[in-house]
Design an enzyme around this catalytic site. Structure first.
Site, PDB file in Angstrom:
ATOM      1  N   ASP A  66      51.706  40.616  48.351  1.00  0.00           N
ATOM      2  CA  ASP A  66      51.463  41.841  47.602  1.00  0.00           C
ATOM      3  C   ASP A  66      50.737  41.422  46.318  1.00  0.00           C
ATOM      4  O   ASP A  66      50.850  40.259  45.899  1.00  0.00           O
ATOM      5  CB  ASP A  66      52.790  42.534  47.274  1.00  0.00           C
ATOM      6  CG  ASP A  66      52.585  43.757  46.396  1.00  0.00           C
ATOM      7  OD1 ASP A  66      51.682  44.562  46.704  1.00  0.00           O
ATOM      8  OD2 ASP A  66      53.322  43.905  45.401  1.00  0.00           O
ATOM      9  N   ASP A 122      49.898  43.622  42.945  1.00  0.00           N
ATOM     10  CA  ASP A 122      50.409  44.064  41.644  1.00  0.00           C
ATOM     11  C   ASP A 122      51.907  43.756  41.561  1.00  0.00           C
ATOM     12  O   ASP A 122      52.673  44.159  42.425  1.00  0.00           O
ATOM     13  CB  ASP A 122      50.145  45.566  41.468  1.00  0.00           C
ATOM     14  CG  ASP A 122      50.131  45.987  40.004  1.00  0.00           C
ATOM     15  OD1 ASP A 122      50.242  45.107  39.123  1.00  0.00           O
ATOM     16  OD2 ASP A 122      50.010  47.193  39.748  1.00  0.00           O
TER      17      ASP A 122
END
Lengths: 333, 333
Positions: free
Chosen positions: B37, B39
């Site tokens: 992932d 952010d």
């Protein structure tokens, strides 16, 4: 149903289909207060239901109290009255209960909304006019600053005190043709600021940053209009329910704040009242929930099959084809 | 966990908190494919997580495969690559899987979307660019005619064949700063026209009026940005779920079409892969659902308390404070 029937609704799982002048007459005699849904009962789109005007006139002549109840929040009561006049239906403003009016009245009378607080509106002129009439200040709604598209993914313009007025202590969400991300984002922020869920904290002169009520005018998923159904007020408020995880107070049918508002103004005996509607999931359920008798007409949305099937959820007390059917009564007396 | 630990995730209800260079080294050796992932893991807003670039470079040096997975649909993969470059993170376009790309790839490869059909877009340039790249025609989105406010409550402008293109056979809904009632109304109509739910009917050269797929890029209720969280793509699609009563296919994490898309392109062995994320309800659940090991970092949304409490729903295999922790490994080898 024989001649000895007393015309009272019984709230059971069966309904009486009224078809004779005697039955119509008995029904009309039995109730002193007649509450009407409008679209699908009095008119369909821009066309009057045949006989409806005559039935309303007879009820008035016989001294019955008449109340018009609509979930439409895009119009104020004043604007709604113009629609009545255009269609040739006699009505007074204080007989009309729209969800825009009921939302404003609920804020004022039930919540004692303080005069130094404001409402953030997702909605149109109808809500704003009714808030104005109750002396409640509001922002958002039709104000030009919120009726634009956010130009970029820069949210800094939504974070100033000018953008997020700290005196906002309620979000009222209704149908809004000009729904925008700016409105959703601002409403989300008001509803999720620290302490927003503590609505007991909203008092006259209290410091800012306290609670924020969450009110929907109605939760109709769609509404009928030419070419429709189209997404309704309930659909337009769905983003805020999903983003804030808060449970709103819903004013309009089938929810009870609408009835509380009517009763606060009209003070009638529920057992003497009957609701006439075309939709099972709003009108008839509203009357069932409120302990009021219900008469269903087949000139709108719901069908006879829906109240005869095995999986029926809500059933009227009485069924007639059209409000106009009751027009024959006087001739039979 | 002793020296004999083999570094494999076990998918249980407990996690290992890795704190020593030996543990970090063992973890890095155990997985060939590292899915990240972005952010909250690689960066937070516009700031790099310290050590993240160095860890990625080490993984590349050691021959590991790297995949970046983001639910952000507002950007295309090309636009996302520019963000990587700006932050000094080396990446290739085909390592990036955004929900905008995955939605387009899902239409093309899983649904065999016909070349004579179109997609109605609620969303921004990112979705349109990815549809263009897959050769899928689209309407709505950023087209000027749908990025205006409906001037009046007259819906006749939404009913022409020009307004409701009968060749639309899918609605793709993602984050859209320019969400408008026109877009919601048109999407609602496409999704509820007769036969719309019969998506098996969508074939090359089939007559118009058939099925219409309903696809969400992701269902995040909110997303983080300066001053946020703000209402996210899941909130903006909520009106259509409520008005149409249809169940959409959701592409992004924690849903599996995103993983199907990655596997279709990368063909790796799931048992050799690990997902690194900061959110339990998207990242970690995505990996659990997909049968992939999961490493949680504490530089984003979810907290250690959430995986230690009694009511924990999903738990990673491994926990580290920050991706940067793994930066010490080489020095210890």
């Amino acid at each position: 149903m024989g001649d000895c029937w007393d015309g009272k609704g019984r709230g059971g799982k069966t309904f009486e289909h009224l078809t004779t002048p005697h039955q119509y007459s008995s029904l009309l005699s039995s109730y002193d207060v007649w509450l009407f849904d409008c679209d699908g009962v009095l008119w369909s789109g821009d066309d009057l239901i045949p006989g409806a005007v005559s039935v309303l006139e007879k009820l008035r002549k016989w001294g019955k109290e008449i109340v018009f109840v609509t979930n439409n929040a895009s119009k104020s009561r004043g604007s709604y009255l113009k629609k009545f006049e255009k269609l040739g239906i006699k009505a007074e403003v204080d007989e009309i209960f729209s969800s825009s009016y009921a939302a404003a009245a609920y804020l004022k009378r039930v919540l004692n909304f303080p005069s130094d607080k404001k409402v953030y509106v997702i909605g149109m002129e109808g809500i704003e006019e009714e808030l104005d009439a109750e002396g409640i200040a509001h922002v958002g709604g039709t104000s030009p600053s919120d009726n634009v598209f956010l130009p970029t993914l820069d949210f800094s313009s939504l974070q100033s005190e000018e953008a997020l007025d700290p005196s906002v202590a309620a979000v009222v969400c209704g149908f809004d043709m000009h729904l925008s991300y700016i409105k959703l984002a601002k409403a989300h922020k008001h509803l999720t600021r620290p302490g927003a869920g503590d609505t007991d904290s909203i008092k006259e002169g209290s410091p800012s940053g306290g609670g924020c009520h969450f009110i929907l005018t109605n939760d109709d998923s769609t509404f009928p209009a030419k070419g429709g159904p189209w997404p309704g007020a309930g659909s337009l408020s769905a983003p805020l329910l999903f983003s804030t995880k808060r449970t709103p107070t819903i004013i309009g049918k089938p929810h009870q704040p609408m009835l509380d508002t009517i009763l606060a103004a009209k003070h009638f005996d529920r057992s003497k009242a009957i609701f006439v509607g075309d939709r099972l999931d709003t009108d008839i359920e509203f009357a069932v929930n409120g302990g009021i008798a219900r008469l269903m007409v087949l000139t709108g949305i719901s069908t006879r099959e829906e109240i005869e099937g095995e999986d029926k959820k809500v059933v009227p007390d009485f069924l007639i084809q059209s409000l106009g059917d009751l027009d024959v009564v006087e001739d039979e007396k």
